[in-house]
Design a protein around this motif. Structure first.
Motif, PDB file in Angstrom:
ATOM      1  N   HIS A  13       7.743   2.008   2.037  1.00  0.00           N
ATOM      2  CA  HIS A  13       7.724   0.899   2.084  1.00  0.00           C
ATOM      3  C   HIS A  13       6.157   0.283   1.132  1.00  0.00           C
ATOM      4  O   HIS A  13       5.499  -1.093   0.490  1.00  0.00           O
ATOM      5  CB  HIS A  13       6.475   0.425   2.989  1.00  0.00           C
ATOM      6  CG  HIS A  13       7.857  -0.058   4.604  1.00  0.00           C
ATOM      7  ND1 HIS A  13       8.411  -0.965   4.380  1.00  0.00           N
ATOM      8  CD2 HIS A  13       8.240   1.180   5.012  1.00  0.00           C
ATOM      9  CE1 HIS A  13       9.150  -1.029   5.079  1.00  0.00           C
ATOM     10  NE2 HIS A  13       9.492   0.087   6.035  1.00  0.00           N
ATOM     11  N   HIS A  41      13.083  -4.389  -0.123  1.00  0.00           N
ATOM     12  CA  HIS A  41      13.834  -4.126   1.532  1.00  0.00           C
ATOM     13  C   HIS A  41      14.117  -5.142   1.952  1.00  0.00           C
ATOM     14  O   HIS A  41      14.202  -5.940   1.653  1.00  0.00           O
ATOM     15  CB  HIS A  41      13.201  -3.102   1.885  1.00  0.00           C
ATOM     16  CG  HIS A  41      11.903  -3.520   2.688  1.00  0.00           C
ATOM     17  ND1 HIS A  41      11.573  -4.005   4.056  1.00  0.00           N
ATOM     18  CD2 HIS A  41      10.631  -3.341   2.672  1.00  0.00           C
ATOM     19  CE1 HIS A  41      10.816  -4.518   4.417  1.00  0.00           C
ATOM     20  NE2 HIS A  41      10.259  -3.824   3.249  1.00  0.00           N
ATOM     21  N   SER A  84       7.174  -5.397  -1.090  1.00  0.00           N
ATOM     22  CA  SER A  84       6.586  -3.811  -0.124  1.00  0.00           C
ATOM     23  C   SER A  84       5.364  -3.466  -0.387  1.00  0.00           C
ATOM     24  O   SER A  84       6.102  -2.525  -1.379  1.00  0.00           O
ATOM     25  CB  SER A  84       7.258  -3.139   0.604  1.00  0.00           C
ATOM     26  OG  SER A  84       6.944  -2.501   1.860  1.00  0.00           O
ATOM     27  N   HIS A 101       2.967  -1.858   1.077  1.00  0.00           N
ATOM     28  CA  HIS A 101       2.027  -1.328   2.504  1.00  0.00           C
ATOM     29  C   HIS A 101       1.918   0.425   3.108  1.00  0.00           C
ATOM     30  O   HIS A 101       3.075   0.932   2.717  1.00  0.00           O
ATOM     31  CB  HIS A 101       1.821  -2.343   3.748  1.00  0.00           C
ATOM     32  CG  HIS A 101       3.378  -1.853   4.213  1.00  0.00           C
ATOM     33  ND1 HIS A 101       3.762  -1.792   5.292  1.00  0.00           N
ATOM     34  CD2 HIS A 101       4.354  -2.588   3.569  1.00  0.00           C
ATOM     35  CE1 HIS A 101       5.060  -1.955   5.487  1.00  0.00           C
ATOM     36  NE2 HIS A 101       5.487  -2.959   4.256  1.00  0.00           N
ATOM     37  N   GLU A 122       7.197  -6.446  10.297  1.00  0.00           N
ATOM     38  CA  GLU A 122       6.858  -7.508   8.978  1.00  0.00           C
ATOM     39  C   GLU A 122       6.777  -9.014   8.854  1.00  0.00           C
ATOM     40  O   GLU A 122       5.868  -9.607   8.415  1.00  0.00           O
ATOM     41  CB  GLU A 122       8.460  -7.307   7.776  1.00  0.00           C
ATOM     42  CG  GLU A 122       8.663  -5.982   7.563  1.00  0.00           C
ATOM     43  CD  GLU A 122       8.497  -5.825   6.588  1.00  0.00           C
ATOM     44  OE1 GLU A 122       7.365  -6.438   5.416  1.00  0.00           O
ATOM     45  OE2 GLU A 122       8.136  -4.254   5.793  1.00  0.00           O
TER      46      GLU A 122
HETATM   47 MN   LIG Z   1       7.916  -3.367   4.120  1.00  0.00          MN
END
Ligand SMILES: [Mn+2]
Length: 247
Positions: free
Chosen positions: A143, A154, A177, A179, A202
């Motif tokens: 991520h 993603h 992404s 995080h 999310e």
């Molecule tokens: Mn993510």
């Protein structure tokens, strides 16, 4: 009618070089500002300052608010001790953001939380976070993308019947992404309205609230080229218009 005014929470950055090394500057990534302008709102940066009096007066100016990205939230805020994998925290910003969130909610201001802002919403509402994705019981995708900010990497499955679904009119979107943490649990005030295919949460929404949306990804980095991401800011500005009309 005037355009709605959207506040953006900011952070502090310390100058690494230039004429004033070590100097503190108030900042937010320009993408947040550009996204508000592109959606037809007037952006205002809210300096990191935890004076309740000042924040109340600032909020009087606003018709909507964005809680921006940044540091990890101190785990004490969700009754946990710091794990080894916790990254940098900023207690001063926590103090500012948590207060600002509470005051914004009191007056039912439309809220969009992004990344840290999304996690802030969840924790403020009584939810918890994984301090690192490796602490999740099942394996997660990567991520934290090693590519540019404006590349979707993603998929997010959108919960049917959610406000988020109404906004997008889609079952699935592609997101970026950045995080290493994720939502672990949500309180009864919060609905989950989107997940990655590894089940990482999310998107969340506030229940019984005019407009309260939180996203783990960064729509502000994608909106210039992705229609789906534009819709998120358009929805915020439209809720802000409604709020403005009732002021
Ligand atoms: Mn993510």
């Amino acid at each position: 009618m005037k355009k709605p005014v959207i506040g953006i929470s900011t952070s502090v950055i310390v100058d690494q070089g230039g004429g004033f090394p070590g100097y503190e500057r108030i900042y937010v990534n320009k993408d947040y500002v550009s996204s508000v302008i592109a959606a037809g709102g007037v952006p205002i940066m809210i300096p990191m300052d935890a004076s309740e009096e000042n924040l109340r007066q600032t909020l009087d100016l606003l018709d909507g608010i964005i809680f921006s990205g940044g540091h990890d939230i101190a785990p004490i805020r969700y009754q946990e001790e710091p794990h080894q994998k916790l990254q940098d925290i900023c207690p001063e910003r926590d103090e500012f953001d948590f207060l600002l969130y509470r005051l914004a909610k009191e007056r039912k201001l439309p809220i969009l939380g992004i990344c840290r802002g999304y996690q802030l919403m969840n924790v403020s509402e009584g939810g918890k976070l994984y301090q690192d994705l490796s602490l999740k019981d099942t394996e997660s995708f990567k991520h934290s993308q090693g590519h540019g900010p404006n590349l979707p990497t993603h998929t997010v499955k959108v919960e049917e019947g959610s406000k988020f679904h109404q906004i997008l009119q889609k079952e699935e979107i592609r997101v970026n992404s950045f995080h290493h943490q994720a939502v672990k649990s949500v309180s009864e005030n919060v609905t989950i309205s989107g997940r990655a295919l590894d089940n990482v949460v999310e998107v969340i929404e506030l229940k019984d609230y005019p407009f309260g949306l939180g996203v783990q990804f960064h729509p502000e980095m994608l909106q210039a080229k992705e229609e789906d991401m534009k819709k998120i800011f358009a929805a915020l500005v439209s809720a802000a218009k409604e709020y403005q009309g009732k002021k």
